[in-house]
Design an enzyme around this catalytic site. Structure first.
Site, PDB file in Angstrom:
ATOM      1  N   SER A  46       6.230  -5.336  -4.809  1.00  0.00           N
ATOM      2  CA  SER A  46       5.530  -6.456  -5.124  1.00  0.00           C
ATOM      3  C   SER A  46       6.136  -7.203  -6.348  1.00  0.00           C
ATOM      4  O   SER A  46       6.836  -6.745  -7.165  1.00  0.00           O
ATOM      5  CB  SER A  46       4.079  -5.828  -5.598  1.00  0.00           C
ATOM      6  OG  SER A  46       3.211  -6.815  -6.258  1.00  0.00           O
ATOM      7  N   THR A  68      -9.278  -4.617  -7.129  1.00  0.00           N
ATOM      8  CA  THR A  68      -9.277  -5.995  -6.481  1.00  0.00           C
ATOM      9  C   THR A  68      -9.627  -6.998  -7.435  1.00  0.00           C
ATOM     10  O   THR A  68     -10.275  -6.779  -8.436  1.00  0.00           O
ATOM     11  CB  THR A  68     -10.496  -5.821  -5.362  1.00  0.00           C
ATOM     12  OG1 THR A  68     -11.524  -5.432  -5.987  1.00  0.00           O
ATOM     13  CG2 THR A  68     -10.109  -4.721  -4.168  1.00  0.00           C
ATOM     14  N   TYR A  98      -0.792  -0.067 -10.711  1.00  0.00           N
ATOM     15  CA  TYR A  98      -0.064  -0.509  -9.461  1.00  0.00           C
ATOM     16  C   TYR A  98       1.135  -1.198  -9.945  1.00  0.00           C
ATOM     17  O   TYR A  98       2.286  -1.231  -9.087  1.00  0.00           O
ATOM     18  CB  TYR A  98      -0.769  -1.657  -8.371  1.00  0.00           C
ATOM     19  CG  TYR A  98      -0.387  -2.210  -7.095  1.00  0.00           C
ATOM     20  CD1 TYR A  98      -0.184  -1.350  -6.119  1.00  0.00           C
ATOM     21  CD2 TYR A  98       0.313  -3.152  -7.176  1.00  0.00           C
ATOM     22  CE1 TYR A  98       0.381  -1.653  -5.047  1.00  0.00           C
ATOM     23  CE2 TYR A  98       0.811  -3.852  -5.972  1.00  0.00           C
ATOM     24  CZ  TYR A  98       0.885  -3.100  -4.921  1.00  0.00           C
ATOM     25  OH  TYR A  98       1.492  -3.544  -3.598  1.00  0.00           O
ATOM     26  N   ASN A 148       6.347   1.348   3.592  1.00  0.00           N
ATOM     27  CA  ASN A 148       5.436   0.661   3.408  1.00  0.00           C
ATOM     28  C   ASN A 148       4.205   1.491   2.874  1.00  0.00           C
ATOM     29  O   ASN A 148       3.520   0.678   2.332  1.00  0.00           O
ATOM     30  CB  ASN A 148       5.074   0.171   4.715  1.00  0.00           C
ATOM     31  CG  ASN A 148       3.597  -0.696   4.818  1.00  0.00           C
ATOM     32  OD1 ASN A 148       3.552  -1.573   4.040  1.00  0.00           O
ATOM     33  ND2 ASN A 148       2.519   0.020   5.234  1.00  0.00           N
ATOM     34  N   VAL A 154      -1.445 -10.153   0.761  1.00  0.00           N
ATOM     35  CA  VAL A 154      -1.657 -10.247   2.229  1.00  0.00           C
ATOM     36  C   VAL A 154      -3.164  -9.656   2.293  1.00  0.00           C
ATOM     37  O   VAL A 154      -3.685  -8.746   1.727  1.00  0.00           O
ATOM     38  CB  VAL A 154      -0.701  -9.243   2.872  1.00  0.00           C
ATOM     39  CG1 VAL A 154      -1.147  -9.044   4.445  1.00  0.00           C
ATOM     40  CG2 VAL A 154       0.668  -9.630   2.627  1.00  0.00           C
ATOM     41  N   ASP A 166       2.314  12.338   5.551  1.00  0.00           N
ATOM     42  CA  ASP A 166       1.866  12.106   4.184  1.00  0.00           C
ATOM     43  C   ASP A 166       2.759  12.391   2.963  1.00  0.00           C
ATOM     44  O   ASP A 166       3.493  13.302   2.771  1.00  0.00           O
ATOM     45  CB  ASP A 166       0.582  13.058   3.956  1.00  0.00           C
ATOM     46  CG  ASP A 166       0.071  13.032   2.522  1.00  0.00           C
ATOM     47  OD1 ASP A 166       0.377  12.015   1.854  1.00  0.00           O
ATOM     48  OD2 ASP A 166      -1.087  13.431   2.119  1.00  0.00           O
ATOM     49  N   ILE A 167       3.111  11.076   2.694  1.00  0.00           N
ATOM     50  CA  ILE A 167       4.396  10.887   1.657  1.00  0.00           C
ATOM     51  C   ILE A 167       4.178  11.718   0.244  1.00  0.00           C
ATOM     52  O   ILE A 167       4.984  12.017  -0.472  1.00  0.00           O
ATOM     53  CB  ILE A 167       4.990   9.607   1.431  1.00  0.00           C
ATOM     54  CG1 ILE A 167       3.889   8.656   0.620  1.00  0.00           C
ATOM     55  CG2 ILE A 167       5.128   9.026   2.740  1.00  0.00           C
ATOM     56  CD1 ILE A 167       4.346   7.383   0.203  1.00  0.00           C
ATOM     57  N   LYS A 211       5.184  -0.191  -8.687  1.00  0.00           N
ATOM     58  CA  LYS A 211       6.109  -1.011  -8.127  1.00  0.00           C
ATOM     59  C   LYS A 211       7.260  -1.433  -8.797  1.00  0.00           C
ATOM     60  O   LYS A 211       8.469  -1.569  -8.351  1.00  0.00           O
ATOM     61  CB  LYS A 211       5.242  -2.518  -7.442  1.00  0.00           C
ATOM     62  CG  LYS A 211       4.321  -1.944  -6.262  1.00  0.00           C
ATOM     63  CD  LYS A 211       5.185  -1.425  -5.235  1.00  0.00           C
ATOM     64  CE  LYS A 211       3.869  -1.190  -4.079  1.00  0.00           C
ATOM     65  NZ  LYS A 211       4.449  -0.540  -2.968  1.00  0.00           N
ATOM     66  N   THR A 223      -5.443  -7.787   3.654  1.00  0.00           N
ATOM     67  CA  THR A 223      -5.647  -6.336   4.336  1.00  0.00           C
ATOM     68  C   THR A 223      -6.564  -5.611   3.712  1.00  0.00           C
ATOM     69  O   THR A 223      -7.269  -6.039   2.775  1.00  0.00           O
ATOM     70  CB  THR A 223      -4.292  -5.485   4.022  1.00  0.00           C
ATOM     71  OG1 THR A 223      -4.096  -5.390   2.556  1.00  0.00           O
ATOM     72  CG2 THR A 223      -3.055  -6.280   4.887  1.00  0.00           C
TER      73      THR A 223
END
Length: 280
Positions: free
Chosen positions: A141, A96, A199, A89, A236, A62-63, A203, A238
């Site tokens: 991203s 969304t 987000y 990753n 992607v 768990d980072i 990034k 996912t």
């Protein structure tokens, strides 16, 4: 240049792009450590790849948990002595489509930037010396592009500081300032990116940190080189995108794997998409 003894670590690898990166690296004949925050999900993903005859090992990671990072690094050092490739990753997003909520901004920034930075710092001392050099790949991203025509920070001075970043303090303070404005509600008029704000900023921070680390690591002597680059896998299909993406995970994983395995690597501190360098 690699062999079955070449060891790669992939974070957030129990599904999606991370799982596919792990699979493709293992298909090239490397040994891959598949890491996942969730033990059951990670073990199931590893079992799937082992059944395909691939050399994959699981370990929980768990980072955002310092203890988890320490335990993982101690295990790697004891079992393998070191690693050759790190693919960062692991990441989260809670928007969304056209949504732009910052309700989970702290979690997004802490995972995508601070967590990624912390695991990178912890594993760099374990990266093995070689003529080809060790590799770090940041899955990032295009939304985090600093000077894109759309979705960029409005403050020109801040953009310039982040473009030619001299220490991680400016990156950290930018993230802290954003999170403070999220708490007091002023983020909307704060000049931040207007699309997937939290987000995108996480990034952007990863991209800036990649450039900073590339300069720092460039001072290492021949035989001890570490090359670090970031890349955009595309939108992607996912779970993180709510299955709304346009690109299958197999294609999303292609550029990170390509970057990790480049022969005669000398490129560092660059940003790639579809195997081509793009602007930050």
């Amino acid at each position: 240049w690699w062999s079955a003894d070449t060891l790669a670590v992939v974070t957030g690898a129990n599904r999606g792009i991370g799982f596919e990166i792990t699979r493709q690296l293992a298909l090239h004949g490397l040994t891959v450590i598949l890491t996942s925050r969730d033990i059951i999900a990670g073990e199931e993903a590893t079992k799937t790849l082992l059944e395909q005859g691939l050399k994959v090992v699981f370990h929980q990671l768990d980072i955002v948990d310092r203890e988890s990072i320490d335990l993982f690094c101690a295990w790697v050092k004891e079992k393998y002595g070191g690693i050759d490739i790190l693919i960062n990753n692991a990441g989260v997003s809670y928007n969304t489509g056209s949504e732009n909520s910052v309700e989970c901004a702290e979690k997004v920034i802490n995972t995508n930037y601070f967590g990624t930075k912390n695991i990178t710092k912890a594993l760099i001392p374990l990266m093995r010396s070689s003529d080809e050099g060790a590799r770090v790949v940041m899955v990032s991203s295009r939304l985090g592009r600093l000077n894109g025509r759309r979705n960029r920070i409005a403050d020109v001075d801040l953009r310039e500081q982040l473009e030619d970043v001299e220490s991680e303090d400016i990156i950290d303070s930018t993230m802290s300032k954003f999170l403070e404005q999220v708490k007091d509600g002023s983020w909307i008029t704060g000049g931040w990116p207007q699309n997937n704000t939290d987000y995108s900023l996480s990034k952007l921070a990863v991209n800036a940190y990649t450039r900073l680390m590339a300069r720092t690591l460039s001072e290492r002597p021949e035989g001890q080189k570490i090359y670090i680059n970031c890349c955009c896998p595309g939108w992607v299909k996912t779970a993180m995108t709510g299955w709304a993406g346009l690109t299958p995970p197999e294609e999303g994983a292609d550029t990170p794997v390509w970057l990790a395995l480049l022969s005669g690597q000398s490129t560092s501190g660059k940003f790639f998409a579809e195997r081509r360098e793009i602007n930050f």
